[in-house]
Design a protein around this motif. Structure first.
Motif, PDB file in Angstrom:
ATOM      1  N   VAL A  70       0.843  -1.137   0.065  1.00  0.00           N
ATOM      2  CA  VAL A  70      -0.025  -0.012   0.071  1.00  0.00           C
ATOM      3  C   VAL A  70       0.825   1.323  -0.162  1.00  0.00           C
ATOM      4  CG1 VAL A  70      -1.751   1.390   1.356  1.00  0.00           C
ATOM      5  CG2 VAL A  70      -1.872  -1.136   1.037  1.00  0.00           C
ATOM      6  N   GLY A  71       1.945   1.198   0.634  1.00  0.00           N
ATOM      7  CA  GLY A  71       2.866   2.205   0.656  1.00  0.00           C
ATOM      8  C   GLY A  71       3.462   2.620  -0.697  1.00  0.00           C
ATOM      9  N   ASN A  72       3.837   1.743  -1.147  1.00  0.00           N
ATOM     10  CA  ASN A  72       4.341   1.764  -2.505  1.00  0.00           C
ATOM     11  C   ASN A  72       3.327   2.399  -3.628  1.00  0.00           C
ATOM     12  OD1 ASN A  72       6.533   1.168  -4.616  1.00  0.00           O
ATOM     13  ND2 ASN A  72       5.011  -0.188  -5.704  1.00  0.00           N
ATOM     14  N   LEU A  73       1.850   1.994  -3.420  1.00  0.00           N
ATOM     15  CA  LEU A  73       0.918   2.545  -4.222  1.00  0.00           C
ATOM     16  C   LEU A  73       1.116   4.039  -4.055  1.00  0.00           C
ATOM     17  CD1 LEU A  73      -1.900  -0.262  -3.787  1.00  0.00           C
ATOM     18  CD2 LEU A  73      -0.299   0.168  -5.825  1.00  0.00           C
ATOM     19  N   PHE A  74       1.090   4.426  -2.897  1.00  0.00           N
ATOM     20  CA  PHE A  74       0.785   6.133  -2.774  1.00  0.00           C
ATOM     21  C   PHE A  74       1.959   6.770  -2.615  1.00  0.00           C
ATOM     22  CE2 PHE A  74      -2.906   4.056  -0.827  1.00  0.00           C
ATOM     23  CZ  PHE A  74      -3.995   4.747  -1.653  1.00  0.00           C
ATOM     24  N   VAL A  75       3.314   6.283  -2.927  1.00  0.00           N
ATOM     25  CA  VAL A  75       4.614   6.802  -2.648  1.00  0.00           C
ATOM     26  C   VAL A  75       4.675   8.179  -3.554  1.00  0.00           C
ATOM     27  CG1 VAL A  75       5.737   5.556  -4.327  1.00  0.00           C
ATOM     28  CG2 VAL A  75       6.940   6.422  -2.317  1.00  0.00           C
ATOM     29  N   GLU A  76       4.113   8.269  -4.701  1.00  0.00           N
ATOM     30  CA  GLU A  76       4.161   9.280  -5.640  1.00  0.00           C
ATOM     31  C   GLU A  76       3.044  10.234  -5.580  1.00  0.00           C
ATOM     32  OE1 GLU A  76       5.090   8.004  -9.555  1.00  0.00           O
ATOM     33  OE2 GLU A  76       6.900   7.167  -9.096  1.00  0.00           O
ATOM     34  N   VAL A  77       2.018   9.949  -4.703  1.00  0.00           N
ATOM     35  CA  VAL A  77       0.811  10.737  -4.611  1.00  0.00           C
ATOM     36  C   VAL A  77       1.362  11.982  -3.537  1.00  0.00           C
ATOM     37  CG1 VAL A  77      -1.603  10.926  -3.889  1.00  0.00           C
ATOM     38  CG2 VAL A  77      -0.651   9.028  -5.052  1.00  0.00           C
ATOM     39  N   ILE A  78       0.848  13.008  -3.703  1.00  0.00           N
ATOM     40  CA  ILE A  78       0.909  14.426  -2.809  1.00  0.00           C
ATOM     41  C   ILE A  78       0.310  13.802  -1.595  1.00  0.00           C
ATOM     42  CG2 ILE A  78       0.507  16.712  -2.326  1.00  0.00           C
ATOM     43  CD1 ILE A  78       0.959  17.117  -5.456  1.00  0.00           C
ATOM     44  N   SER A  79       0.916  13.989  -0.404  1.00  0.00           N
ATOM     45  CA  SER A  79       0.241  13.507   0.995  1.00  0.00           C
ATOM     46  C   SER A  79      -0.096  12.024   0.817  1.00  0.00           C
ATOM     47  CB  SER A  79      -0.790  14.543   1.422  1.00  0.00           C
ATOM     48  OG  SER A  79      -0.291  15.838   1.611  1.00  0.00           O
ATOM     49  N   GLY A  80       0.543  11.360   0.209  1.00  0.00           N
ATOM     50  CA  GLY A  80       0.384   9.840   0.039  1.00  0.00           C
ATOM     51  C   GLY A  80       0.316   9.196   1.196  1.00  0.00           C
ATOM     52  N   TRP A  81       0.993   9.690   2.308  1.00  0.00           N
ATOM     53  CA  TRP A  81       1.331   9.051   3.465  1.00  0.00           C
ATOM     54  C   TRP A  81      -0.122   8.857   4.266  1.00  0.00           C
ATOM     55  CZ3 TRP A  81       0.511  11.818   7.936  1.00  0.00           C
ATOM     56  CH2 TRP A  81       0.761  13.227   7.548  1.00  0.00           C
ATOM     57  N   ARG A  82      -1.048  10.049   4.158  1.00  0.00           N
ATOM     58  CA  ARG A  82      -2.118  10.097   4.732  1.00  0.00           C
ATOM     59  C   ARG A  82      -3.064   9.125   4.259  1.00  0.00           C
ATOM     60  NH1 ARG A  82      -2.906  15.039   7.617  1.00  0.00           N
ATOM     61  NH2 ARG A  82      -1.684  16.685   6.959  1.00  0.00           N
ATOM     62  N   TYR A  83      -3.106   9.040   3.037  1.00  0.00           N
ATOM     63  CA  TYR A  83      -4.099   7.675   2.516  1.00  0.00           C
ATOM     64  C   TYR A  83      -3.587   6.472   2.940  1.00  0.00           C
ATOM     65  CZ  TYR A  83      -5.433  11.557  -0.831  1.00  0.00           C
ATOM     66  OH  TYR A  83      -5.857  12.626  -1.285  1.00  0.00           O
ATOM     67  N   MET A  84      -2.275   6.252   3.199  1.00  0.00           N
ATOM     68  CA  MET A  84      -1.596   4.946   3.534  1.00  0.00           C
ATOM     69  C   MET A  84      -2.310   4.488   5.051  1.00  0.00           C
ATOM     70  SD  MET A  84       2.297   3.784   4.104  1.00  0.00           S
ATOM     71  CE  MET A  84       2.528   5.100   5.248  1.00  0.00           C
ATOM     72  N   TYR A  85      -2.035   5.648   5.843  1.00  0.00           N
ATOM     73  CA  TYR A  85      -2.690   5.457   7.230  1.00  0.00           C
ATOM     74  C   TYR A  85      -4.304   5.126   7.082  1.00  0.00           C
ATOM     75  CZ  TYR A  85       1.937   6.698   9.320  1.00  0.00           C
ATOM     76  OH  TYR A  85       3.145   6.583   9.613  1.00  0.00           O
TER      77      TYR A  85
END
Length: 212
Positions: A70-85
């Protein structure tokens, strides 16, 4: 606590709120890590008890793997870490709903009754119903026999003499302690926790994942 921690971390406006969210999430993990194997041990048939407890550990490791995916899917998204959590929030909801249908542990119910915290006859009937739900298609006679067996085991709880600290280093207790401590010791010595903590850096250095 899982859900609150996940949502707080996902929408955190500052670092302090993130720490609070992760703290609550960690408490939820700690409670589940201890409650789940205890519930399985008290409710599962002896033939598959060990396998079910091992499956609990398997799904913990599987969850770690899914976290990296999941972290790899959102790594290039702006504020992707929020979606990851936030991705863990639906799983928390499913877990919470599922727990509402879990019957009480028959052993725990009977233990409370033997300690004078309820009517034994009524509690025995309740424990039988809970065990019937857990066993599915098991015959009522077999379930009643298992309930009586649990009661028989619990009748010896108060009669056992108190063990001293020195008994840990004697007989079967010493063997169990050596095995338990040895497993934890060799798990740490092999470097498994270090690999887990620095997995993202290791993957990046090895060019396994290009965008971590």
């Amino acid at each position: 606590m899982y859900l609150i921690g996940a949502l707080l971390t996902a929408v955190t406006p500052n670092f302090l709120i993130m720490v609070v969210g992760r703290f609550l999430y960690g408490i939820g993990i700690g409670l589940a890590m201890h409650a789940a194997p205890m519930y399985i041990a008290e409710t599962a048939p002896s033939q598959i008890r060990g396998m079910l407890i091992s499956l609990k550990e398997f799904f913990i490791v599987l969850g770690m793997l899914l976290g990296y995916i999941v972290g790899n899917l959102f790594v290039e998204v702006i504020s992707g870490w929020r979606y990851m959590y936030a991705a863990s929030a639906p799983i928390c909801v499913i877990m919470g709903i599922g727990m509402c249908w879990l019957p009480c542990s028959p052993r725990w119910l009977l233990l409370c009754a033997t300690q004078g915290k309820g009517d034994l006859r009524e509690t025995k009937e309740n424990a039988t119903r809970c065990l019937c739900r857990l066993r599915g298609q098991a015959s009522p006679d077999l379930v009643s026999e298992q309930v009586n067996l649990i009661l028989e085991e619990l009748s010896y709880v108060g009669e056992e003499k108190k063990a001293g600290f020195s008994e840990i280093f004697q007989g079967k207790c010493l063997k169990a302690m050596i095995i338990g401590c040895g497993l934890v010791f060799f798990q740490q010595v092999t470097g498994q926790p270090s690999v887990l903590y620095y997995a993202a850096t290791i993957f990046q250095e090895c060019w396994i994942l290009w965008s971590i």
